[in-house]
Design a protein around this motif. Structure first.
Motif, PDB file in Angstrom:
ATOM      1  N   ARG A 182       0.835  -1.200   0.000  1.00 11.67           N
ATOM      2  CA  ARG A 182       0.000   0.000   0.000  1.00 11.67           C
ATOM      3  C   ARG A 182       0.876   1.259   0.000  1.00 11.67           C
ATOM      4  N   ILE A 183       1.914   1.247   0.803  1.00 12.02           N
ATOM      5  CA  ILE A 183       2.805   2.409   0.863  1.00 12.02           C
ATOM      6  C   ILE A 183       3.526   2.608  -0.469  1.00 12.02           C
ATOM      7  N   LYS A 184       3.983   1.509  -1.076  1.00 11.59           N
ATOM      8  CA  LYS A 184       4.672   1.606  -2.364  1.00 11.59           C
ATOM      9  C   LYS A 184       3.772   2.174  -3.449  1.00 11.59           C
ATOM     10  N   SER A 185       2.466   1.941  -3.331  1.00 13.13           N
ATOM     11  CA  SER A 185       1.527   2.419  -4.351  1.00 13.13           C
ATOM     12  C   SER A 185       1.363   3.938  -4.310  1.00 13.13           C
ATOM     13  N   ARG A 186       1.850   4.560  -3.258  1.00 18.24           N
ATOM     14  CA  ARG A 186       1.752   6.019  -3.112  1.00 18.24           C
ATOM     15  C   ARG A 186       3.162   6.608  -3.088  1.00 18.24           C
ATOM     16  N   ARG A 187       3.869   6.437  -4.193  1.00 19.03           N
ATOM     17  CA  ARG A 187       5.286   6.804  -4.260  1.00 19.03           C
ATOM     18  C   ARG A 187       5.533   8.269  -3.917  1.00 19.03           C
ATOM     19  N   SER A 188       4.637   9.144  -4.308  1.00 20.17           N
ATOM     20  CA  SER A 188       4.879  10.566  -4.098  1.00 20.17           C
ATOM     21  C   SER A 188       4.735  10.990  -2.641  1.00 20.17           C
ATOM     22  N   ALA A 189       4.105  10.134  -1.822  1.00 16.46           N
ATOM     23  CA  ALA A 189       3.820  10.518  -0.436  1.00 16.46           C
ATOM     24  C   ALA A 189       4.982  10.265   0.504  1.00 16.46           C
ATOM     25  N   HIS A 190       5.892   9.345   0.128  1.00 14.31           N
ATOM     26  CA  HIS A 190       6.934   8.929   1.063  1.00 14.31           C
ATOM     27  C   HIS A 190       8.323   8.980   0.441  1.00 14.31           C
ATOM     28  N   ASP A 191       9.304   9.141   1.302  1.00 15.27           N
ATOM     29  CA  ASP A 191      10.706   9.126   0.925  1.00 15.27           C
ATOM     30  C   ASP A 191      11.080   7.692   0.532  1.00 15.27           C
ATOM     31  N   GLN A 192      11.443   7.484  -0.730  1.00 12.76           N
ATOM     32  CA  GLN A 192      11.706   6.127  -1.223  1.00 12.76           C
ATOM     33  C   GLN A 192      12.962   5.521  -0.608  1.00 12.76           C
ATOM     34  N   ASP A 193      13.946   6.356  -0.274  1.00 15.18           N
ATOM     35  CA  ASP A 193      15.137   5.829   0.398  1.00 15.18           C
ATOM     36  C   ASP A 193      14.780   5.333   1.795  1.00 15.18           C
ATOM     37  N   MET A 194      13.945   6.077   2.501  1.00 12.26           N
ATOM     38  CA  MET A 194      13.517   5.641   3.830  1.00 12.26           C
ATOM     39  C   MET A 194      12.706   4.353   3.731  1.00 12.26           C
ATOM     40  N   LEU A 195      11.904   4.221   2.692  1.00 10.49           N
ATOM     41  CA  LEU A 195      11.124   3.009   2.499  1.00 10.49           C
ATOM     42  C   LEU A 195      12.038   1.803   2.312  1.00 10.49           C
ATOM     43  N   LYS A 196      13.085   1.959   1.503  1.00 14.59           N
ATOM     44  CA  LYS A 196      14.051   0.865   1.310  1.00 14.59           C
ATOM     45  C   LYS A 196      14.704   0.487   2.633  1.00 14.59           C
ATOM     46  N   ARG A 197      15.008   1.503   3.440  1.00 21.42           N
ATOM     47  CA  ARG A 197      15.651   1.242   4.734  1.00 21.42           C
ATOM     48  C   ARG A 197      14.695   0.525   5.686  1.00 21.42           C
ATOM     49  N   LEU A 198      13.419   0.924   5.686  1.00 19.40           N
ATOM     50  CA  LEU A 198      12.438   0.243   6.535  1.00 19.40           C
ATOM     51  C   LEU A 198      12.294  -1.213   6.116  1.00 19.40           C
ATOM     52  N   ILE A 199      12.220  -1.466   4.823  1.00 15.24           N
ATOM     53  CA  ILE A 199      12.102  -2.846   4.329  1.00 15.24           C
ATOM     54  C   ILE A 199      13.320  -3.664   4.756  1.00 15.24           C
ATOM     55  N   ALA A 200      14.513  -3.063   4.681  1.00 10.50           N
ATOM     56  CA  ALA A 200      15.735  -3.758   5.075  1.00 10.50           C
ATOM     57  C   ALA A 200      15.722  -4.078   6.573  1.00 10.50           C
ATOM     58  N   VAL A 201      15.267  -3.117   7.385  1.00 10.87           N
ATOM     59  CA  VAL A 201      15.193  -3.341   8.840  1.00 10.87           C
ATOM     60  C   VAL A 201      14.218  -4.472   9.152  1.00 10.87           C
ATOM     61  N   LEU A 202      13.060  -4.452   8.527  1.00 14.12           N
ATOM     62  CA  LEU A 202      12.051  -5.493   8.765  1.00 14.12           C
ATOM     63  C   LEU A 202      12.544  -6.864   8.275  1.00 14.12           C
ATOM     64  N   SER A 203      13.232  -6.863   7.146  1.00 12.94           N
ATOM     65  CA  SER A 203      13.727  -8.135   6.595  1.00 12.94           C
ATOM     66  C   SER A 203      14.795  -8.753   7.495  1.00 12.94           C
ATOM     67  N   LYS A 204      15.726  -7.933   7.989  1.00 18.06           N
ATOM     68  CA  LYS A 204      16.790  -8.457   8.859  1.00 18.06           C
ATOM     69  C   LYS A 204      16.230  -9.052  10.143  1.00 18.06           C
ATOM     70  N   ALA A 205      15.108  -8.487  10.580  1.00 16.63           N
ATOM     71  CA  ALA A 205      14.475  -8.996  11.808  1.00 16.63           C
ATOM     72  C   ALA A 205      13.412 -10.048  11.507  1.00 16.63           C
ATOM     73  N   ASP A 206      13.330 -10.503  10.252  1.00 15.35           N
ATOM     74  CA  ASP A 206      12.341 -11.509   9.814  1.00 15.35           C
ATOM     75  C   ASP A 206      10.913 -11.049  10.102  1.00 15.35           C
ATOM     76  N   LEU A 207      10.657  -9.766   9.886  1.00 16.19           N
ATOM     77  CA  LEU A 207       9.333  -9.207  10.124  1.00 16.19           C
ATOM     78  C   LEU A 207       8.624  -8.829   8.844  1.00 16.19           C
ATOM     79  N   ALA A 208       9.272  -9.011   7.704  1.00 19.56           N
ATOM     80  CA  ALA A 208       8.649  -8.656   6.422  1.00 19.56           C
ATOM     81  C   ALA A 208       8.651  -9.856   5.481  1.00 19.56           C
TER      82      ALA A 208
END
Length: 335
Positions: free
Chosen positions: A309-335
């Protein structure tokens, strides 16, 4: 040992409500004088006094608990505030102790953090946020930074941070996620991390100034006046904190947490150039946590659904921060 308490009707979970006893990890009681709480052991159908309040708890006590293979100790509900006070005083030592399993350290962190955040968001307290409580929140976040940097810590903390609609739990999770994202590129500015962490934990504090039922109504049932009231809560939050010695970064986190990069957010309709990087991280983590918690008329999303859902609204969010959030969630096995 003595003074047994019947356990025949005790319930499960961390709190045996029938007996008024809270379950705590034996790892949490470090060698020191046990403060304003007594410790109980469960033996069959009873809880038996193990260490009386004020007693010196030694390494021998810990070794004996290990020999007995004790998984849990118990604290009476009326003594639980003294136990959380003890956690606050010793949290840094507990979090830094590599001999304590990460899951137990995560539970200690959660117990200490919940006690502060819950009080800060308590509508029944005449002054839910005062200078003393604010100072303790700042100290807690500062003592937590090293622990929060661990991927396994984030995974364990997720077990304790309930996916509910309680404002204080939402504040805790947004703080953990925001600080975790920022630590992927900020390594030597603990003051900034602490300031943003405080703002993240308290970002919804302005909701206490509005009728609680507003936030439990479906959006389609709200009048424009009620929507405007809801959208005033970031500014009201800054007002609630006006008597605190808050740094600019904390105030901006509270004020900006519903802004969007494309100017469609509120209360100021700010755009990318006016939003600091730390605010963009908070905005993203706040929206993500709102999605996975759900709300009135909104089902809880899985992490995958929320990120989609967040990715579908590219203009609303910082895409670099989104990549970092995905990386944090993935490392913790939360995504």
């Amino acid at each position: 040992m003595g003074n047994s308490v019947p356990a025949e009707k005790s319930g499960g979970g961390s709190n045996n409500r029938k007996t008024g006893l809270f379950r705590v990890s034996p790892y949490m009681v470090i060698p020191s004088r046990v403060g304003g709480f007594s410790l109980y052991l469960r033996q069959g159908e009873s809880f038996v006094l193990y260490a009386e309040k004020g007693q010196l708890f030694t390494e021998e006590h810990k070794d004996r608990l290990a020999e007995l293979d004790v998984d849990h100790l118990y604290v009476k509900s009326e003594d639980y505030p003294f136990y959380t006070e003890y956690l606050h005083e010793n949290l840094l030592n507990i979090l830094d102790d590599s001999s304590i399993p990460v899951r137990d350290r995560a539970r200690a962190w959660n117990d200490a953090t919940v006690s502060l955040a819950k009080a800060a968001y308590d509508r029944n307290l005449p002054q839910s946020l005062d200078k003393e409580r604010f100072t303790r929140i700042r100290k807690l976040i500062n003592n937590s930074l090293k622990f929060l940097a661990r991927d396994d810590a984030l995974k364990e903390l997720s077990r304790f941070i309930a996916e509910s609609n309680e404002q204080f739990e939402h504040g805790i999770n947004v703080m953990v996620l925001t600080v975790s994202v920022l630590m992927t590129f900020i390594e030597d500015d603990s003051d900034l991390l602490v300031s943003v962490g405080i703002g993240a934990m308290l970002h919804d504090i302005g909701k206490l100034e509005l009728p609680e039922e507003l936030f439990w109504r479906r959006e389609g049932t709200l009048s424009q006046t009620e929507i405007d009231l809801i959208r005033s809560h970031p500014a009201l939050g800054v007002g609630v904190c006006s008597g605190m010695p808050l740094p600019q970064e904390t105030l901006q986190c509270i004020l900006f947490h519903h802004e969007q990069m494309d100017g469609t957010g509120y209360p100021g309709g700010m755009t990318e150039s006016l939003l600091p990087a730390y605010a963009r991280a908070l905005i993203l983590c706040n929206e993500y946590d709102n999605y996975i918690r759900g709300g009135p008329g909104r089902k809880k999303m899985t992490p995958f659904e929320a990120l989609t859902r967040i990715k579908s609204r590219r203009s609303a969010h910082d895409q670099d921060m989104l990549k970092r959030l995905i990386a944090v969630l993935s490392k913790a096995d939360l995504a």
